[in-house]
Design a protein around this motif. Structure first.
Motif, PDB file in Angstrom:
ATOM      1  N   LEU A  69      38.060  40.597  28.596  1.00 15.33           N
ATOM      2  CA  LEU A  69      38.653  41.244  29.783  1.00 15.33           C
ATOM      3  C   LEU A  69      38.635  40.336  31.009  1.00 15.33           C
ATOM      4  O   LEU A  69      39.336  40.586  31.983  1.00 15.33           O
ATOM      5  N   GLY A  70      37.856  39.260  30.932  1.00 15.68           N
ATOM      6  CA  GLY A  70      37.647  38.401  32.108  1.00 15.68           C
ATOM      7  C   GLY A  70      38.936  37.880  32.722  1.00 15.68           C
ATOM      8  O   GLY A  70      39.159  38.038  33.931  1.00 15.68           O
ATOM      9  N   THR A  73      34.019  39.557  26.535  1.00 12.67           N
ATOM     10  CA  THR A  73      34.564  40.900  26.318  1.00 12.67           C
ATOM     11  C   THR A  73      36.081  40.856  26.133  1.00 12.67           C
ATOM     12  O   THR A  73      36.699  41.838  25.761  1.00 12.67           O
ATOM     13  N   ILE A  92      46.353  34.826  26.773  1.00 11.02           N
ATOM     14  CA  ILE A  92      44.956  34.847  27.229  1.00 11.02           C
ATOM     15  C   ILE A  92      44.698  35.830  28.371  1.00 11.02           C
ATOM     16  O   ILE A  92      43.562  36.216  28.585  1.00 11.02           O
ATOM     17  N   GLY A 107      39.267  23.845  24.541  1.00 10.08           N
ATOM     18  CA  GLY A 107      40.707  23.979  24.782  1.00 10.08           C
ATOM     19  C   GLY A 107      41.272  25.252  24.160  1.00 10.08           C
ATOM     20  O   GLY A 107      40.573  25.980  23.449  1.00 10.08           O
ATOM     21  N   ILE A 108      42.552  25.513  24.481  1.00 13.27           N
ATOM     22  CA  ILE A 108      43.197  26.748  24.000  1.00 13.27           C
ATOM     23  C   ILE A 108      44.435  26.349  23.197  1.00 13.27           C
ATOM     24  O   ILE A 108      45.248  25.550  23.666  1.00 13.27           O
ATOM     25  N   TYR A 112      33.106  28.066  27.036  1.00 15.14           N
ATOM     26  CA  TYR A 112      33.962  27.460  26.002  1.00 15.14           C
ATOM     27  C   TYR A 112      33.913  25.926  26.091  1.00 15.14           C
ATOM     28  O   TYR A 112      34.908  25.265  25.863  1.00 15.14           O
ATOM     29  N   SER A 141      33.788  34.306  20.594  1.00 12.12           N
ATOM     30  CA  SER A 141      33.727  34.894  21.923  1.00 12.12           C
ATOM     31  C   SER A 141      32.619  35.944  21.983  1.00 12.12           C
ATOM     32  O   SER A 141      31.867  36.029  22.952  1.00 12.12           O
ATOM     33  N   ARG A 198      41.255  37.480  22.579  1.00 18.54           N
ATOM     34  CA  ARG A 198      40.329  36.360  22.446  1.00 18.54           C
ATOM     35  C   ARG A 198      40.869  35.417  21.385  1.00 18.54           C
ATOM     36  O   ARG A 198      41.372  35.891  20.356  1.00 18.54           O
ATOM     37  N   ALA A 256      34.718  28.267  31.677  1.00 17.16           N
ATOM     38  CA  ALA A 256      34.691  26.808  31.500  1.00 17.16           C
ATOM     39  C   ALA A 256      33.348  26.353  30.921  1.00 17.16           C
ATOM     40  O   ALA A 256      33.286  25.400  30.144  1.00 17.16           O
TER      41      ALA A 256
HETATM   42  P1  ADP Z   1      36.225  36.468  27.192  1.00 14.08           P
HETATM   43  O1  ADP Z   1      35.376  37.511  27.730  1.00 14.08           O
HETATM   44  O2  ADP Z   1      36.344  36.533  25.715  1.00 14.08           O
HETATM   45  O3  ADP Z   1      35.887  35.102  27.693  1.00 14.08           O
HETATM   46  P2  ADP Z   1      38.594  36.126  28.804  1.00 14.08           P
HETATM   47  O4  ADP Z   1      39.645  37.106  29.159  1.00 14.08           O
HETATM   48  O5  ADP Z   1      37.813  35.520  29.901  1.00 14.08           O
HETATM   49  O6  ADP Z   1      37.689  36.820  27.713  1.00 14.08           O
HETATM   50  O7  ADP Z   1      39.310  34.961  28.004  1.00 14.08           O
HETATM   51  C1  ADP Z   1      40.187  35.260  26.945  1.00 14.08           C
HETATM   52  C2  ADP Z   1      40.134  34.183  25.892  1.00 14.08           C
HETATM   53  O8  ADP Z   1      40.718  32.990  26.383  1.00 14.08           O
HETATM   54  C3  ADP Z   1      38.750  33.788  25.506  1.00 14.08           C
HETATM   55  O9  ADP Z   1      38.262  34.612  24.459  1.00 14.08           O
HETATM   56  C4  ADP Z   1      38.922  32.376  25.044  1.00 14.08           C
HETATM   57  O10 ADP Z   1      39.301  32.352  23.685  1.00 14.08           O
HETATM   58  C5  ADP Z   1      40.053  31.857  25.885  1.00 14.08           C
HETATM   59  N1  ADP Z   1      39.561  31.045  27.026  1.00 14.08           N
HETATM   60  C6  ADP Z   1      39.389  31.448  28.288  1.00 14.08           C
HETATM   61  N2  ADP Z   1      38.983  30.435  29.078  1.00 14.08           N
HETATM   62  C7  ADP Z   1      38.868  29.348  28.289  1.00 14.08           C
HETATM   63  C8  ADP Z   1      38.478  27.979  28.505  1.00 14.08           C
HETATM   64  N3  ADP Z   1      38.120  27.524  29.714  1.00 14.08           N
HETATM   65  N4  ADP Z   1      38.517  27.157  27.439  1.00 14.08           N
HETATM   66  C9  ADP Z   1      38.873  27.596  26.232  1.00 14.08           C
HETATM   67  N5  ADP Z   1      39.245  28.860  25.964  1.00 14.08           N
HETATM   68  C10 ADP Z   1      39.239  29.733  26.967  1.00 14.08           C
END
Ligand code: ADP
Length: 491
Positions: free
Chosen positions: A452-453, A450, A432, A423-424, A395, A444, A438, A392
């Motif tokens: 993977l989160g 990564t 996601i 936003g997504i 991004y 990212s 990503r 949060a």
């Molecule tokens: P990363 O390590 O790239 O953050 P995540 O698995 O945590 O990988 O998230 C995957 C993707 O989802 C991110 O690369 C991002 O594009 C999108 N994403 C995740 N959380 C958010 C958020 N709060 N707002 C916007 N996009 C998000």
């Protein structure tokens, strides 16, 4: 080696079908033979008894008409002559049926015996006494092969007090049933030969039928073995029975699941290699450019070395996340569920992340609706919270806002992370949680992601028997909601 049980062959479907066909073919034949032979015997004995007793009644009438039982001395010559004719008649009857006829008078004295053995003797037997009382007896002795019967010699012109013809004597006859036994033996032999032929035919039929019926199952085994041996990984088809279709369907499902698993594993390995290679490639380019140049100023060295350190950090992050994910793939037993104050844990996580938020000029707000204590694994729960709040912040836009809301009902607590970030896009929402996915790869990577989160987060939520949902609007922000049971129930 495992000792084979005597009944082991009975486990074979083929052997069972063979036995069922054999029994259902042979048993009715055997029962029918017994039934027919028995009813033939009863009929033949009954017939013979009726024929002989009719003839005996005729002779009995002759005896009466000729006063056979009246003392010899009182008879005239003409009587004696007819007595002889009657004697001859009795002999003939006895010879005809290979038997013996005895005439017994009212004093129980044997006046005539075709065997000439008991003539003049007294014969008091139950059958004779009963016959004098008017009961006709006929007994069949199957063991010794004869029928014994009594015929009353009664004059219908003389009646007793109760109105019945007075019995003057009794004919005690026994006839051989040897001819019936002989016929039965021939019948039995023929029936046995026929039965043996039928059994041979049924055995052949049972062998062929059991083989045919079991063939589709053998076909399944062959096909499965082919898949196992690696000659084929095509889906198999044995549509012979509804049952084989079910088995094969189930097998095909397992096969395609394995294939999907295999493919996703290969894809994962390819992704991991690619992700790990990227920082390595950057490090190599940076190091090469330093070594190939001569007299590089110290400032450039420092700058390149900083870049190299950043790439190494990135590599480290990927490896740490990968290890976290692999650990998460183990089963739920590895988790340590204890009662944790969730408000306190949230405060702690937010405190840790505040410096990052400040750096990005993002405001971090915590709104707690009640105090929550839940049985969770502290390490995994921290991972869930950190990943969501970190995303949060990462991004978000400049001067953005992140609001964490904690609430609970009597069963679940909800941990909600709202942001006013980028936003997504809608078509990315379904992806996601995939590993290494990503929305904007370069962005990212720039901010240290990564990919993977969220995969780690989702897995941790599932291990807590919870759920994670997201709603997002591009350019306006996202809301991630995690719902987790307050009490962990192990299955
Ligand atoms: P990363 O390590 O790239 O953050 P995540 O698995 O945590 O990988 O998230 C995957 C993707 O989802 C991110 O690369 C991002 O594009 C999108 N994403 C995740 N959380 C958010 C958020 N709060 N707002 C916007 N996009 C998000």
């Amino acid at each position: 080696m495992e000792k084979k049980s005597f009944f082991a062959p009975l486990k074979s479907l083929r052997v069972r079908i063979f036995i069922i066909v054999l029994l259902s073919g042979v048993l009715p034949g055997v029962f029918m033979r017994y039934g027919i032979m028995n009813s033939y015997e009863t009929r033949a004995i009954e017939n013979r008894t009726n024929v002989v007793s009719a003839q005996l009644r005729v002779v009995a009438n002759h005896l009466i008409n000729n006063n056979y039982l009246v003392g010899y001395r009182a008879k005239s010559d003409s009587y004696l002559k007819t007595d002889k004719i009657i004697d001859a008649e009795l002999e003939m009857l006895a010879n005809l049926y290979d038997g013996r006829v005895m005439i017994i008078d009212s004093n129980f004295k044997v006046v005539k015996d075709t065997y000439d053995l008991s003539q003049g003797k007294i014969m008091i037997s139950e059958e004779v006494i009963k016959c004098f009382r008017g009961d006709n007896i006929s007994n069949y002795d199957a063991d010794h092969g004869y029928i014994e019967m009594t015929t009353p010699i009664a004059d219908s012109t003389l009646t007793s007090v109760d109105g019945e013809a007075e019995v003057q004597g009794v004919m005690l006859t026994s006839i051989s049933t040897e001819s019936i036994a002989a016929t039965m033996e021939i019948l039995q032999r023929n029936a046995l030969v026929l039965e043996a032929i039928i059994i041979v035919i049924i055995i052949a039929f049972a062998i062929v039928l059991s083989g045919l019926l079991v063939r589709p199952f053998n076909k399944i085994t062959d096909e499965v073995l082919k898949v196992k041996a690696g000659f084929s990984d095509e889906i198999i088809s044995v549509p012979d029975y509804a049952e084989t279709v079910h088995i094969v369907d189930a097998f095909n499902q397992v096969l395609s699941r394995n294939r999907t698993l295999d493919e996703s594993r290969q894809e994962f390995v390819a992704n991991v290699s690619h992700e790990l290679k990227t920082p390595m490639a950057s490090i190599k380019v940076l190091a090469d450019s330093l070594t190939t140049q001569q007299d590089v100023p110290v400032e450039i060295y420092r700058e390149f070395m900083e870049d190299i350190t950043q790439e190494i950090d990135r590599e480290n992050r990927i490896i740490t996340d990968l290890l976290a994910l692999v650990k998460m793939d183990k089963n739920v037993e590895t988790l340590n569920f204890v009662d944790i104050d969730i408000n306190e844990l949230t405060e702690l996580i937010l405190k840790r992340l505040r410096p990052i938020a400040r750096k990005k000029d993002v405001e971090l707000i915590f709104e707690s609706h009640r105090s929550v204590t839940a049985s969770v694994d502290e390490v995994k729960m921290s991972l869930i919270m950190t990943n969501l709040v970190e995303n949060a912040i990462k991004y978000n836009k400049e001067h953005g806002l992140v609001k964490v809301v904690l609430d609970a009902d009597h069963q679940y607590f909800t941990f909600e992370v709202q942001d006013s970030g980028i936003g997504i896009p809608e078509d990315s929402l379904a992806h996601i949680y995939e590993r290494f996915y990503r929305v904007d790869k370069s962005h990212s990577r720039e901010i240290g992601g990564t990919g993977l989160g969220l995969a780690i987060t989702k897995r941790a939520v599932i291990l807590h028997q919870g759920s994670i949902t997201v709603s997002s609007k591009e350019g306006e922000g996202s809301v991630f909601t995690v719902k987790i049971p307050l009490i962990h129930v192990s299955n």
